[in-house]
Scaffold this active site. Structure first.
Site, PDB file in Angstrom:
ATOM      1  N   ARG A  66      39.118  37.434  44.257  1.00  0.00           N
ATOM      2  CA  ARG A  66      39.213  37.518  45.762  1.00  0.00           C
ATOM      3  C   ARG A  66      37.893  37.810  46.536  1.00  0.00           C
ATOM      4  O   ARG A  66      37.892  37.440  47.621  1.00  0.00           O
ATOM      5  CB  ARG A  66      40.286  38.731  45.969  1.00  0.00           C
ATOM      6  CG  ARG A  66      41.792  37.894  45.436  1.00  0.00           C
ATOM      7  CD  ARG A  66      42.859  39.172  45.601  1.00  0.00           C
ATOM      8  NE  ARG A  66      42.763  40.254  44.847  1.00  0.00           N
ATOM      9  CZ  ARG A  66      43.501  41.366  44.838  1.00  0.00           C
ATOM     10  NH1 ARG A  66      44.542  41.158  45.312  1.00  0.00           N
ATOM     11  NH2 ARG A  66      43.166  42.053  43.833  1.00  0.00           N
ATOM     12  N   GLU A 103      38.855  50.263  31.737  1.00  0.00           N
ATOM     13  CA  GLU A 103      39.791  51.362  31.307  1.00  0.00           C
ATOM     14  C   GLU A 103      40.299  51.039  29.610  1.00  0.00           C
ATOM     15  O   GLU A 103      40.537  51.886  29.103  1.00  0.00           O
ATOM     16  CB  GLU A 103      40.892  51.648  31.996  1.00  0.00           C
ATOM     17  CG  GLU A 103      40.461  51.667  33.609  1.00  0.00           C
ATOM     18  CD  GLU A 103      40.442  50.508  34.376  1.00  0.00           C
ATOM     19  OE1 GLU A 103      41.613  49.662  34.548  1.00  0.00           O
ATOM     20  OE2 GLU A 103      39.423  50.052  34.660  1.00  0.00           O
TER      21      GLU A 103
END
Length: 182
Positions: A66, A103
């Site tokens: 994006r 993560e």
């Protein structure tokens, strides 16, 4: 548009929350309604271009995916070059790459080796600052190419994820500007 408050309200009104996407417990910030609204998309482009010019950028880096959608019109509006930073293996030819931790694993981004050079002042543009891993890797990549970082500009900062704190050392004094913080 009624100044910054009007722009902020317009942008917020065009971002849709999608609960439990991509997994349960996550609320996805969908910017496609904003992109579909020419008034809102123009306001966003103008705001990010102003940040880039104010910080002396000579090139815009957009982060996959994006960041491409936002960064390219920002570069055009600001009269600057646009450089895509892609996921590893997507660019042909000689590239510089940077790995970073997520993560739940790791990832790698790349840029064409010849697209950044000493003397370039690069503004990183992306839609969302979450944990800061991709942005941090892009700053490292820009500096390894010999260019200077002019700053980081994002549409939305997810403040509760701590990306700004993670980025502070890598920013090394350059500005991080979020148009919206949630």
């Amino acid at each position: 548009m009624n100044g910054l408050a009007g722009t902020t309200a317009l942008l917020l009104s065009r971002i849709r929350d999608v609960p439990d996407h991509p997994e349960p417990g996550v609320t996805f910030k969908d910017i496609t309604p904003l992109l579909a609204d020419p008034v809102a998309f123009t306001a966003l482009t103008e705001a990010l271009a102003e940040i880039s010019v104010r910080n002396g950028a000579t090139k815009i880096v957009g982060l996959e995916a994006r960041g491409f959608i936002l960064g390219a019109p920002v570069a055009v509006r600001a009269g600057l070059g646009f450089i895509p930073v892609r996921k590893a293996g997507k660019l042909p030819g000689a590239t510089l790459s940077q790995s970073y931790d997520l993560e739940y694993g790791s990832a790698e981004i790349e840029v064409h080796a010849e697209d950044l050079a000493p003397g370039d002042r690069v503004m990183v543009v992306d839609d969302v600052l979450a944990t800061g891993g991709t942005a941090e890797a892009s700053l490292q990549l820009i500096r390894r190419a010999g260019a200077q970082v002019a700053g980081v500009a994002v549409l939305v900062e997810l403040g509760f994820l701590g990306g700004r704190a993670r980025l502070e050392p890598a920013l090394d004094g350059v500005p991080l500007e979020a148009l919206l913080t949630v």
